[in-house]
Design a protein around this motif. Sequence first.
Motif, PDB file in Angstrom:
ATOM      1  N   LEU A 146       5.834  -6.260  55.769  1.00  0.00           N
ATOM      2  CA  LEU A 146       5.102  -5.123  55.223  1.00  0.00           C
ATOM      3  C   LEU A 146       5.736  -3.827  55.709  1.00  0.00           C
ATOM      4  N   ASP A 147       6.054  -3.767  56.990  1.00  0.00           N
ATOM      5  CA  ASP A 147       6.696  -2.578  57.538  1.00  0.00           C
ATOM      6  C   ASP A 147       8.087  -2.374  56.944  1.00  0.00           C
ATOM      7  N   ALA A 148       8.794  -3.491  56.702  1.00  0.00           N
ATOM      8  CA  ALA A 148      10.124  -3.382  56.096  1.00  0.00           C
ATOM      9  C   ALA A 148      10.027  -2.810  54.693  1.00  0.00           C
ATOM     10  N   LEU A 149       9.050  -3.252  53.914  1.00  0.00           N
ATOM     11  CA  LEU A 149       8.876  -2.702  52.573  1.00  0.00           C
ATOM     12  C   LEU A 149       8.474  -1.235  52.624  1.00  0.00           C
ATOM     13  N   ALA A 150       7.600  -0.894  53.552  1.00  0.00           N
ATOM     14  CA  ALA A 150       7.214   0.514  53.684  1.00  0.00           C
ATOM     15  C   ALA A 150       8.416   1.372  54.044  1.00  0.00           C
ATOM     16  N   ALA A 151       9.341   0.817  54.834  1.00  0.00           N
ATOM     17  CA  ALA A 151      10.516   1.582  55.243  1.00  0.00           C
ATOM     18  C   ALA A 151      11.441   1.882  54.069  1.00  0.00           C
ATOM     19  N   VAL A 152      11.552   0.921  53.127  1.00  0.00           N
ATOM     20  CA  VAL A 152      12.461   1.140  51.999  1.00  0.00           C
ATOM     21  C   VAL A 152      11.736   1.750  50.799  1.00  0.00           C
ATOM     22  N   ALA A 153      10.404   1.676  50.808  1.00  0.00           N
ATOM     23  CA  ALA A 153       9.549   2.343  49.816  1.00  0.00           C
ATOM     24  C   ALA A 153       9.941   2.044  48.370  1.00  0.00           C
ATOM     25  N   PRO A 154       9.680   0.813  47.895  1.00  0.00           N
ATOM     26  CA  PRO A 154       9.880   0.531  46.466  1.00  0.00           C
ATOM     27  C   PRO A 154       9.007   1.443  45.609  1.00  0.00           C
ATOM     28  N   ASP A 155       9.300   1.495  44.340  1.00  0.00           N
ATOM     29  CA  ASP A 155       8.516   2.354  43.453  1.00  0.00           C
ATOM     30  C   ASP A 155       7.060   1.906  43.378  1.00  0.00           C
ATOM     31  N   ALA A 156       6.831   0.594  43.461  1.00  0.00           N
ATOM     32  CA  ALA A 156       5.469   0.053  43.505  1.00  0.00           C
ATOM     33  C   ALA A 156       5.491  -1.215  44.338  1.00  0.00           C
ATOM     34  N   GLU A 191      14.859  -5.350  54.613  1.00  0.00           N
ATOM     35  CA  GLU A 191      15.291  -3.948  54.668  1.00  0.00           C
ATOM     36  C   GLU A 191      16.755  -3.826  54.257  1.00  0.00           C
ATOM     37  N   GLN A 192      17.572  -4.796  54.691  1.00  0.00           N
ATOM     38  CA  GLN A 192      19.003  -4.778  54.348  1.00  0.00           C
ATOM     39  C   GLN A 192      19.209  -4.893  52.839  1.00  0.00           C
ATOM     40  N   ALA A 193      18.510  -5.843  52.225  1.00  0.00           N
ATOM     41  CA  ALA A 193      18.699  -6.085  50.785  1.00  0.00           C
ATOM     42  C   ALA A 193      18.107  -4.965  49.948  1.00  0.00           C
ATOM     43  N   TRP A 194      16.885  -4.579  50.264  1.00  0.00           N
ATOM     44  CA  TRP A 194      16.180  -3.646  49.400  1.00  0.00           C
ATOM     45  C   TRP A 194      16.599  -2.199  49.582  1.00  0.00           C
ATOM     46  N   SER A 195      17.117  -1.855  50.743  1.00  0.00           N
ATOM     47  CA  SER A 195      17.645  -0.486  50.872  1.00  0.00           C
ATOM     48  C   SER A 195      18.836  -0.292  49.946  1.00  0.00           C
ATOM     49  N   ARG A 196      19.642  -1.341  49.775  1.00  0.00           N
ATOM     50  CA  ARG A 196      20.778  -1.253  48.856  1.00  0.00           C
ATOM     51  C   ARG A 196      20.322  -1.262  47.400  1.00  0.00           C
ATOM     52  N   LEU A 197      19.415  -2.194  47.066  1.00  0.00           N
ATOM     53  CA  LEU A 197      18.979  -2.297  45.672  1.00  0.00           C
ATOM     54  C   LEU A 197      18.235  -1.043  45.220  1.00  0.00           C
ATOM     55  N   LEU A 198      17.391  -0.512  46.085  1.00  0.00           N
ATOM     56  CA  LEU A 198      16.615   0.670  45.707  1.00  0.00           C
ATOM     57  C   LEU A 198      17.442   1.940  45.769  1.00  0.00           C
ATOM     58  N   GLY A 199      18.545   1.886  46.510  1.00  0.00           N
ATOM     59  CA  GLY A 199      19.428   3.047  46.604  1.00  0.00           C
ATOM     60  C   GLY A 199      20.362   3.196  45.421  1.00  0.00           C
ATOM     61  N   ALA A 200      20.438   2.162  44.595  1.00  0.00           N
ATOM     62  CA  ALA A 200      21.324   2.226  43.424  1.00  0.00           C
ATOM     63  C   ALA A 200      20.742   3.171  42.384  1.00  0.00           C
ATOM     64  N   GLU A 201      21.614   3.914  41.730  1.00  0.00           N
ATOM     65  CA  GLU A 201      21.155   4.857  40.713  1.00  0.00           C
ATOM     66  C   GLU A 201      20.867   4.170  39.382  1.00  0.00           C
ATOM     67  N   ASN A 202      21.659   3.171  39.057  1.00  0.00           N
ATOM     68  CA  ASN A 202      21.554   2.549  37.739  1.00  0.00           C
ATOM     69  C   ASN A 202      20.614   1.340  37.812  1.00  0.00           C
ATOM     70  N   ARG A 203      19.338   1.629  37.851  1.00  0.00           N
ATOM     71  CA  ARG A 203      18.340   0.556  37.929  1.00  0.00           C
ATOM     72  C   ARG A 203      17.028   1.044  37.325  1.00  0.00           C
ATOM     73  N   PRO A 204      16.184   0.105  36.886  1.00  0.00           N
ATOM     74  CA  PRO A 204      14.818   0.483  36.515  1.00  0.00           C
ATOM     75  C   PRO A 204      13.999   0.748  37.776  1.00  0.00           C
ATOM     76  N   LYS A 205      12.770   1.195  37.584  1.00  0.00           N
ATOM     77  CA  LYS A 205      11.851   1.234  38.708  1.00  0.00           C
ATOM     78  C   LYS A 205      11.504  -0.205  39.100  1.00  0.00           C
ATOM     79  N   VAL A 206      11.290  -0.390  40.400  1.00  0.00           N
ATOM     80  CA  VAL A 206      11.109  -1.749  40.917  1.00  0.00           C
ATOM     81  C   VAL A 206       9.710  -1.914  41.506  1.00  0.00           C
ATOM     82  N   TYR A 207       9.061  -2.962  41.080  1.00  0.00           N
ATOM     83  CA  TYR A 207       7.737  -3.363  41.559  1.00  0.00           C
ATOM     84  C   TYR A 207       7.915  -4.634  42.380  1.00  0.00           C
ATOM     85  N   VAL A 208       7.723  -4.539  43.704  1.00  0.00           N
ATOM     86  CA  VAL A 208       7.893  -5.683  44.599  1.00  0.00           C
ATOM     87  C   VAL A 208       6.522  -6.284  44.884  1.00  0.00           C
TER      88      VAL A 208
END
Length: 748
Positions: A245-255, A217-234
């Motif tokens: 699984l719950d951590a990924l659902a919390a940060v909600a990657p694009d896929a 959650e710590q890493a991906w909330s920052r990475l997914l919060g960045a504006e200058n990025r492609p869509k991310v498929y984890v």
Amino acid sequence: MTTFPKATIEGYPRIGANRELKRALESYWAGRIDAETFRTTTRALRIDTYNHLRDLGLTEDYAIPADVAYYDQVLETGLTVGLIAGGTDLDEEFALARGNDTRVPLEMTKWFDTNYHYLVPEVEAGQAITPAPERVLRLVAEAQEAGHKVRPALVGPVTLLALSKPVEWSLLDSLVDAYATVFAALKEAGVEWIQVAEPALVADLSTPDADLAKYTEQAWSRLLGAENRPKVYVTTPYGSARKGLDALAAVAPDAVHVDLSPWTLDADADYPARVAAAFEGKETTLVAGLIDGRNVWAANLRDKVEVLNKIGATSVSTSTSLQHVPHTLNAEKNIPVEVAPWLSFADEKIEEIKALVAGESEAPEAFGRSDRAARTRAESTRIHNAAVVERVDALPAGQVQRQPEFAERQEAQKALGLPLLPTTTIGSFPQTNEIRKARADHRAGELNDEQYNEALKQEVKNVIELQERLGLDVLVHGEPERNDMVQYFAELLDGFVVTENGWVQSYGSRCTRPPIVVGDVSRPEAMTTEWSAYAQSLSDKPVKGMLTGPVTILAWSFKRDDVPLSVSADQIGVALADEVADLEKAGIKVIQIDEPALRELLPLRAEDRPSYLDWAVRAFRLVSLQAEPTTQIHTHLCYSEFGQIIDAVAGLDADVTSIEAARSKMELLEDIDETFHSEIGPGVWDIHSPRVPSKEEMVELIKAALVNVPADRLWVNPDCGLKTRGYAEVEPSLVNMVAARDEVVAGL
């Protein structure tokens, strides 16, 4: 912005349908081609692969992952994000992987519970992390020039740190910054989707699951919060995620990808429902990894549709990268006609994905083939052997125990007359060009059986004479008759099918052809006694009989999915027990039962491990159960983290255990305690590197081993078999090994 493709895969075999990458690597390492030729050759292989995948039907933008690595995907990602220093220098990359005259290579171990090996990043707190995004930008540019929008693939930050040594979570923030830099560079290059694998979320590693979820959650909330990025498929291959699984659902990657293979659902039947609940109401695209990326059985498409409906995914993929299976059934001409429809290799799995996306109404032929395969396989007499089942059912229930116990056997085995710190090798010697040519000529009918056997006997004689000249104490026959330590036995056991071109990458340029366990296993006749007896006739020193153990035969084959693994393991165990009895009758006093894959099959979740270790140990013990006390039983294990199964290794009850230890500098011996009663041979020579270790290096390793192992229980040997090395490296290395032993003994 492009939506996520409906049909995709997590990865595709990198080695090439004709092992083009292997040949390019080995040509470059041998100096036969230069760096520019190597890059041109491998670029052509990548573009050919993209074209092939498009022709198979992966036509949507970003349906094809660019999971590219010259040697290993962990090394590739580590260099790209800068956790491993090396930038873009080709020779530096290969020095990290293989070592050279001035440096030892990175440690290598198994990738989760597969036979693929990855290179372990070596890290330290406060280290600089300087990303090198140009590594992946080159891949994007070459694909774009060829008309492909590919999906760059990286190992994720949580997994990369979780697999490093030491595990240094203080680096997470700076590592996330490096990933963000790479993501931004890809965005600026016009990339719309990237793939990032976080398989650490499906395993119980040294970092607890709750902590992995927190770091996710710590890493991906920052990475997914960045504006200058492609869509991310984890992606989350190799099993079921829990708190992660719950951590990924919390940060909600694009896929998000989830592994829904039979292997995973057998261990966690409620996983589809948990996935659906976790992402309910999220804008995340769910990608169902329904097609098994690790095994070769054709999918039951009706079963897959049922699982797909449970999670409501809009995209279908493989459970893992297809790097673990061969390229295509079309390359196979000798698989029995009855068996072929039951199988699905990488290309055929893409057809299955397309059928699931299309549905039965649009793909009736594919669903019909699936139905027929399921029916004919269930009814086949090739699968079931009543005599084998009856024999295994008659075995004692629970654990079995060789008698007498170790101390009495050790006393009886003093008759072997071995010196202090005895030396030996693990089994195989280099497979020379002459031996490979003889094997090819024999297959082609240009050598008859008698001529071929004479060539093999001459090689055995040469190997025995070399070992005697070098002063080794327990000899081996070198295994020139064996194409592979598993396939050799699979070809001689009933219940297996072997392939001609079913190559799968194990590491770097190393490939294997896993056989397929199609039914109940038995031994029609003796398999190894002729060669062992001949070798023993050439020397007064003991020569080891060499067997591959039941767990390794099973692990390095494609396994049945219609019976528990323990059933096949017991069947192979009793078949090999018959071989032990025949070796003893032939006068062989030392028998090695290799189990390098014991750790490999260890379940990724802790609660599943005790039952696995119980049947795995039982299968090994079945092989040696009736061995005479004067017969010294060896086993060998390599290239895995053994600390967490050290009790099971001890439980094998071998008389001598040789184990990989050179790259880890005898680290595993710290786990040895009084419960580990066998004699032990920790490797002092890393044979997976081409460098020749000095006598001084080996002296230091032997002395390090003596800190934890008494001298009267210590053996001196390489880490593994010598098949992949050349005699120009083997002979001086063995000279140094024997000299190192002699120097240490003189100082005791």
